[in-house]
Enzyme design. Structure first.
Site, PDB file in Angstrom:
ATOM      1  N   ASP A  27       0.828  -1.212   0.000  1.00 12.28           N
ATOM      2  CA  ASP A  27       0.000   0.000   0.000  1.00 12.28           C
ATOM      3  C   ASP A  27       0.863   1.263   0.000  1.00 12.28           C
ATOM      4  OD1 ASP A  27      -2.323   1.461  -0.009  1.00 12.28           O
ATOM      5  OD2 ASP A  27      -2.711   1.250   2.133  1.00 12.28           O
ATOM      6  N   ASN A  29       1.169   3.442  -2.892  1.00  6.58           N
ATOM      7  CA  ASN A  29       1.689   3.835  -4.214  1.00  6.58           C
ATOM      8  C   ASN A  29       1.211   5.226  -4.623  1.00  6.58           C
ATOM      9  OD1 ASN A  29       2.558   1.216  -4.188  1.00  6.58           O
ATOM     10  ND2 ASN A  29       1.176   0.489  -5.793  1.00  6.58           N
ATOM     11  N   GLY A  30      -0.066   5.480  -4.383  1.00  6.90           N
ATOM     12  CA  GLY A  30      -0.634   6.763  -4.790  1.00  6.90           C
ATOM     13  C   GLY A  30       0.017   7.913  -4.035  1.00  6.90           C
ATOM     14  N   TRP A  32       2.928   7.956  -2.597  1.00  8.98           N
ATOM     15  CA  TRP A  32       4.330   8.061  -3.020  1.00  8.98           C
ATOM     16  C   TRP A  32       4.430   8.954  -4.265  1.00  8.98           C
ATOM     17  CZ3 TRP A  32       7.144   6.933  -7.428  1.00  8.98           C
ATOM     18  CH2 TRP A  32       8.527   6.795  -7.277  1.00  8.98           C
ATOM     19  N   ASN A  75     -11.164  -2.441  -5.095  1.00  7.08           N
ATOM     20  CA  ASN A  75     -10.426  -1.462  -5.896  1.00  7.08           C
ATOM     21  C   ASN A  75     -11.129  -1.098  -7.213  1.00  7.08           C
ATOM     22  OD1 ASN A  75      -7.177  -2.749  -4.820  1.00  7.08           O
ATOM     23  ND2 ASN A  75      -8.235  -0.904  -4.117  1.00  7.08           N
ATOM     24  N   TRP A  76     -12.161  -1.846  -7.583  1.00  7.03           N
ATOM     25  CA  TRP A  76     -12.903  -1.510  -8.809  1.00  7.03           C
ATOM     26  C   TRP A  76     -13.582  -0.148  -8.728  1.00  7.03           C
ATOM     27  CZ3 TRP A  76     -11.818  -4.421 -12.843  1.00  7.03           C
ATOM     28  CH2 TRP A  76     -11.471  -5.754 -12.655  1.00  7.03           C
ATOM     29  N   GLU A 211       0.954 -12.870  12.898  1.00 10.78           N
ATOM     30  CA  GLU A 211       1.505 -11.673  13.536  1.00 10.78           C
ATOM     31  C   GLU A 211       1.389 -10.528  12.523  1.00 10.78           C
ATOM     32  OE1 GLU A 211       2.495 -11.446  16.653  1.00 10.78           O
ATOM     33  OE2 GLU A 211       2.091 -13.584  16.931  1.00 10.78           O
TER      34      GLU A 211
HETATM   35  C1  IPE Z   1      -5.441  -2.621  -0.025  1.00  8.09           C
HETATM   36  O1  IPE Z   1      -5.100  -1.292  -0.203  1.00  8.09           O
HETATM   37  C2  IPE Z   1      -5.467  -3.338  -1.335  1.00  8.09           C
HETATM   38  C3  IPE Z   1      -4.174  -3.516  -2.003  1.00  8.09           C
HETATM   39  C4  IPE Z   1      -3.015  -3.170  -1.539  1.00  8.09           C
HETATM   40  C5  IPE Z   1      -4.235  -4.137  -3.297  1.00  8.09           C
HETATM   41  P1  IPE Z   1      -6.197  -0.156  -0.382  1.00  8.09           P
HETATM   42  O2  IPE Z   1      -5.460   1.104  -0.553  1.00  8.09           O
HETATM   43  O3  IPE Z   1      -7.164  -0.541  -1.437  1.00  8.09           O
HETATM   44  O4  IPE Z   1      -6.945  -0.206   1.024  1.00  8.09           O
HETATM   45  P2  IPE Z   1      -7.803   0.905   1.763  1.00  8.09           P
HETATM   46  O5  IPE Z   1      -8.826   1.395   0.793  1.00  8.09           O
HETATM   47  O6  IPE Z   1      -6.873   1.986   2.177  1.00  8.09           O
HETATM   48  O7  IPE Z   1      -8.395   0.205   2.939  1.00  8.09           O
HETATM   49  C1  IPE Z   2      -1.679   0.269  -3.268  1.00  4.52           C
HETATM   50  O1  IPE Z   2      -1.422   1.640  -3.347  1.00  4.52           O
HETATM   51  C2  IPE Z   2      -1.943  -0.357  -4.615  1.00  4.52           C
HETATM   52  C3  IPE Z   2      -3.327  -0.757  -4.830  1.00  4.52           C
HETATM   53  C4  IPE Z   2      -4.297  -0.669  -3.972  1.00  4.52           C
HETATM   54  C5  IPE Z   2      -3.636  -1.316  -6.123  1.00  4.52           C
HETATM   55  P1  IPE Z   2      -2.591   2.696  -3.361  1.00  4.52           P
HETATM   56  O2  IPE Z   2      -2.977   2.954  -4.765  1.00  4.52           O
HETATM   57  O3  IPE Z   2      -3.697   2.250  -2.486  1.00  4.52           O
HETATM   58  O4  IPE Z   2      -1.872   3.960  -2.749  1.00  4.52           O
HETATM   59  P2  IPE Z   2      -2.465   4.974  -1.690  1.00  4.52           P
HETATM   60  O5  IPE Z   2      -2.928   4.155  -0.510  1.00  4.52           O
HETATM   61  O6  IPE Z   2      -3.596   5.685  -2.348  1.00  4.52           O
HETATM   62  O7  IPE Z   2      -1.326   5.867  -1.339  1.00  4.52           O
HETATM   63 MG    MG Z   3      -4.052   2.462  -0.506  1.00  5.90          MG
END
Ligand code: IPE
Ligand code: IPE
Ligand code: MG
Length: 246
Positions: A27, A29-30, A32, A75-76, A211
């Site tokens: 988690d 990526n966005g 970052w 995520n959809w 854990e």
């Molecule tokens: C969890 O991350 C799913 C993946 C890493 C693929 P999300 O970013 O979708 O989770 P929430 O929405 O913050 O709970």
């Molecule tokens: C995790 O990174 C990847 C997926 C859920 C596919 P995010 O895309 O959720 O990144 P943030 O949480 O918005 O920073």
């Molecule tokens: Mg996320």
């Protein structure tokens, strides 16, 4: 393929107590990307190096399984462009990496629903990677893709019903054997990056006694050293499984 960044395992890690199966919620990526003024998708792209490095780290520790959360059933709801990017990206990543993973003895499997929402060419690629690597024994890389822990339990219950299992015969073993990958031991350690303290529908059944280790590192910055630190933390925990320590 030789490890592109061979790195010694810290002496502080006890080799005989490395978790056999680790789950990772990749988690952040966005965030970052946003911190760099980039499009969110640049963060997903940058996560590829993190994944490959983590796989090498897991291999060097002698782990038997690594489950990574790549795309959730939730995520959809993201913007269509981001979803499209993630579908293409995951397909491309497989195409780019499956041969080196194969050469390194990694068996690739998937957990999740292969439903109509996943483009057919992506499914085709997933099945090719599974087929290519199915005999590998060193480590299983389980990619949770279009995965939800609740959906997995629902799918197991559907199979119980279609197998005509009577109510009296429904027990944990009957459910467990109908999960996506019953051959994998339950994960002993779950790592989540990006400073979020939640599970987000990951491996709900399997993590009953895992854990949990949370780190503020954003996934694109995560490297095997962070995995090693999580394993060290795991080894400091006292696992009791409901019992008491003698
Ligand atoms: C969890 O991350 C799913 C993946 C890493 C693929 P999300 O970013 O979708 O989770 P929430 O929405 O913050 O709970
Ligand atoms: C995790 O990174 C990847 C997926 C859920 C596919 P995010 O895309 O959720 O990144 P943030 O949480 O918005 O920073
Ligand atoms: Mg996320």
């Amino acid at each position: 393929m030789p490890d592109p960044r061979p790195t010694p395992i810290p002496d502080s890690i006890e080799r005989s107590k490395v978790p056999r199966h680790v789950g990772v919620v990749m988690d952040g990526n966005g965030r970052w990307a946003e911190r760099r003024g980039l499009d969110r998708t640049a963060g997903h792209g940058a996560g590829e190096v993190s994944l490959v490095d983590t796989v090498y780290g897991a291999l060097s520790l002698g782990m038997k399984a690594l489950t990574v959360y790549a795309f959730s059933t939730e995520n959809w709801v993201r913007p269509v462009d981001e979803v499209r990017y993630l579908m293409n990206f995951n397909q491309g990543l497989l195409q780019r990496r499956q041969h080196e993973l194969h050469a390194d003895g990694v068996r690739i499997v998937f957990s999740g629903r292969q439903d109509w929402r996943v483009p057919r060419r992506v499914l085709k690629n997933m099945n090719e990677a599974v087929e290519l690597t199915k005999k590998n024994k060193k480590m299983t890389l389980n990619i949770a893709f279009n995965y939800g822990g609740r959906a997995e339990i629902v799918d197991a219950v559907r199979r119980l019903v279609s197998d005509k299992v009577s109510a009296a015969r429904v027990d944990e073993k009957a459910i467990r054997s109908r999960l996506y990958h019953p051959e994998l031991a339950d994960p002993e350690l779950i790592v989540r990056t990006s400073g979020e303290y939640r599970i987000s529908n990951f491996l709900l059944w399997e993590m009953a006694y895992a854990e949990l280790v949370f780190t503020d590192v954003l996934w694109p910055d995560f490297r095997r050293e962070d995995l090693f630190r999580a394993v060290e933390e795991f080894q400091r925990r006292q696992r009791r499984f409901g019992g008491i320590v003698p």
